[in-house]
Design a protein around this motif. Structure first.
Motif, PDB file in Angstrom:
ATOM      1  N   SER A 189     -13.378   4.817 -13.376  1.00  0.00           N
ATOM      2  CA  SER A 189     -12.142   4.806 -12.466  1.00  0.00           C
ATOM      3  C   SER A 189     -12.467   5.333 -10.911  1.00  0.00           C
ATOM      4  CB  SER A 189     -11.402   6.006 -12.966  1.00  0.00           C
ATOM      5  OG  SER A 189     -11.970   7.276 -12.801  1.00  0.00           O
ATOM      6  N   TYR A 190     -11.327   4.981 -10.346  1.00  0.00           N
ATOM      7  CA  TYR A 190     -11.252   5.148  -8.995  1.00  0.00           C
ATOM      8  C   TYR A 190     -11.624   6.590  -8.603  1.00  0.00           C
ATOM      9  CZ  TYR A 190      -9.737   0.547  -8.197  1.00  0.00           C
ATOM     10  OH  TYR A 190      -9.642  -0.907  -8.165  1.00  0.00           O
ATOM     11  N   LYS A 191     -10.972   7.318  -9.546  1.00  0.00           N
ATOM     12  CA  LYS A 191     -11.228   9.146  -9.250  1.00  0.00           C
ATOM     13  C   LYS A 191     -12.531   9.340  -9.428  1.00  0.00           C
ATOM     14  CE  LYS A 191      -9.394  13.508 -11.010  1.00  0.00           C
ATOM     15  NZ  LYS A 191     -10.697  14.197 -11.117  1.00  0.00           N
ATOM     16  N   TYR A 197      -5.361   1.408  -4.279  1.00  0.00           N
ATOM     17  CA  TYR A 197      -5.596   2.544  -5.510  1.00  0.00           C
ATOM     18  C   TYR A 197      -6.585   3.482  -5.302  1.00  0.00           C
ATOM     19  CZ  TYR A 197      -2.998  -1.152  -8.145  1.00  0.00           C
ATOM     20  OH  TYR A 197      -2.030  -1.921  -8.557  1.00  0.00           O
ATOM     21  N   ASN A 231      -6.365   7.463  -5.237  1.00  0.00           N
ATOM     22  CA  ASN A 231      -7.000   8.447  -5.981  1.00  0.00           C
ATOM     23  C   ASN A 231      -8.154   9.380  -5.242  1.00  0.00           C
ATOM     24  OD1 ASN A 231      -6.994   8.044  -9.161  1.00  0.00           O
ATOM     25  ND2 ASN A 231      -6.591   6.213  -8.098  1.00  0.00           N
ATOM     26  N   VAL A 266      -2.486   5.773 -10.385  1.00  0.00           N
ATOM     27  CA  VAL A 266      -2.313   6.593  -9.332  1.00  0.00           C
ATOM     28  C   VAL A 266      -1.438   7.638  -9.586  1.00  0.00           C
ATOM     29  CG1 VAL A 266      -1.451   6.592  -6.826  1.00  0.00           C
ATOM     30  CG2 VAL A 266      -2.625   4.640  -7.697  1.00  0.00           C
ATOM     31  N   ASP A 267      -1.629   8.983  -9.204  1.00  0.00           N
ATOM     32  CA  ASP A 267      -0.855  10.171  -9.605  1.00  0.00           C
ATOM     33  C   ASP A 267      -0.579  10.065 -11.076  1.00  0.00           C
ATOM     34  OD1 ASP A 267      -0.630  10.989  -6.954  1.00  0.00           O
ATOM     35  OD2 ASP A 267       1.037   9.706  -6.509  1.00  0.00           O
TER      36      ASP A 267
END
Length: 311
Positions: A166-168, A188, A192, A249-250
């Motif tokens: 993931s982007y996180k 995106y 993150n 996102v969020d």
């Protein structure tokens, strides 16, 4: 006007790059919508429209040919080395238009950024390029329902040593990420927590793969289908790919989908197209047509154009 099918140069001078999520921005959107308003004698066009709006379908049936605006980007649509139109979007569109009584087709290859202006200036009848449906584009284009739902993917060093999903993950590990100019993947990533100083943009996925293989970035983000297509070249043996994923996102999934674009007001042909598309989804025919181009069950969708236009 494009040359007839079978006599189109393989590359046609078109740059092959990821442009699924690039927006129709600012003045271009206003100018396109304004130009259309001028031709119809009204300042604004109702994008929902009456169910019997427009005469394009009758015109296409009379001519027997539909002109398809495409941008060269496998696996969505492209001209192959034999000069033939190929890709998921043309395969689906041909099937539907033939069922609507339009037997023949003519590809009109243009740069991706010229698709909307080309449609509005009547260079072709429909955009057949897997174009992402978003609020900005819906101000100028009447979209069919999407025939696929996009997922994202990371190109990574073979074996995915940073275990990215993931982007996180990119943000948490302070990694350097590449993506394309104007791609939503940039937003995106920032959404993150990836620092903009850690993001490098490239002209296309091939340039991104070269940067990744050279160690200048730790991953390259793009749509999964185009990442899969890029890896097929086999030119970057040290590069692999993560599993496709829906970006968040969020904590909110960012679902995107691509469809077929008509001029505003042409609701009759759009609605007829949608009815045939829905039948193909329900019967499984859509997946059967799309599979040879790398689409699988996870890319099929129940999203509607209305949902994406209001997103």
């Amino acid at each position: 006007m494009a040359p007839p099918q079978g006599n189109i140069p393989a590359n046609n001078g078109i740059r092959r790059g990821l442009r699924r999520r690039s927006l129709l921005t600012g003045a271009a959107a206003v100018g396109a919508a304004g130009a259309l308003g001028a031709t119809t004698g009204c300042a604004r066009v109702d994008v929902t429209g009456a169910k019997s709006g427009g005469q394009l379908l009758d015109d296409l049936r009379s001519k027997g040919t539909v002109r398809m605006g495409i941008a060269s980007e496998p696996p969505y649509a492209s001209i192959n080395d034999q000069g033939e139109l190929t890709g998921e979007a043309p395969a689906v569109a041909r099937t539907i238009f033939q069922r609507l009584g339009v037997k023949d087709f003519e590809p009109v290859p243009v740069e991706f950024g010229a698709l909307v202006p080309g449609l509005l200036s009547f260079q072709f009848d429909v955009i057949v390029a897997g174009m992402f449906i978003n609020k900005d584009r819906c101000q100028a284009v009447l979209f069919s329902d999407p025939d696929y739902e996009s997922k994202d993917g990371f190109l990574v060093p073979k074996g995915n040593p940073d275990r990215l999903k993931s982007y996180k993950d990119v943000a948490d590990r302070g990694l350097r990420m590449g993506t394309g100019v104007g791609y939503a993947e940039y937003d995106y990533a920032v959404g993150n927590g990836v620092k903009e100083s850690k993001i490098q943009t490239y002209g296309d996925q091939i340039a991104g793969m070269e940067a990744l293989q050279a160690g200048r970035i730790d991953c390259f983000a793009g749509t999964a289908l185009t990442m899969i297509e890029a890896l097929k070249t086999g030119a970057h043996p040290k590069v692999g790919m993560t599993d496709p994923f829906t970006p968040e996102v969020d904590g909110k999934p960012q679902r995107d989908g691509g469809g077929y674009g008509f001029r505003l007001g042409e609701t009759e042909v759009r609605d007829a197209f949608n009815r045939e598309l829905q039948k193909m989804k329900q019967s499984g025919e859509l997946l059967r047509i799309a599979k040879p181009f790398g689409f699988t069950e996870e890319f099929m969708t129940d999203l509607t154009a209305e949902e994406l236009c209001n997103k």
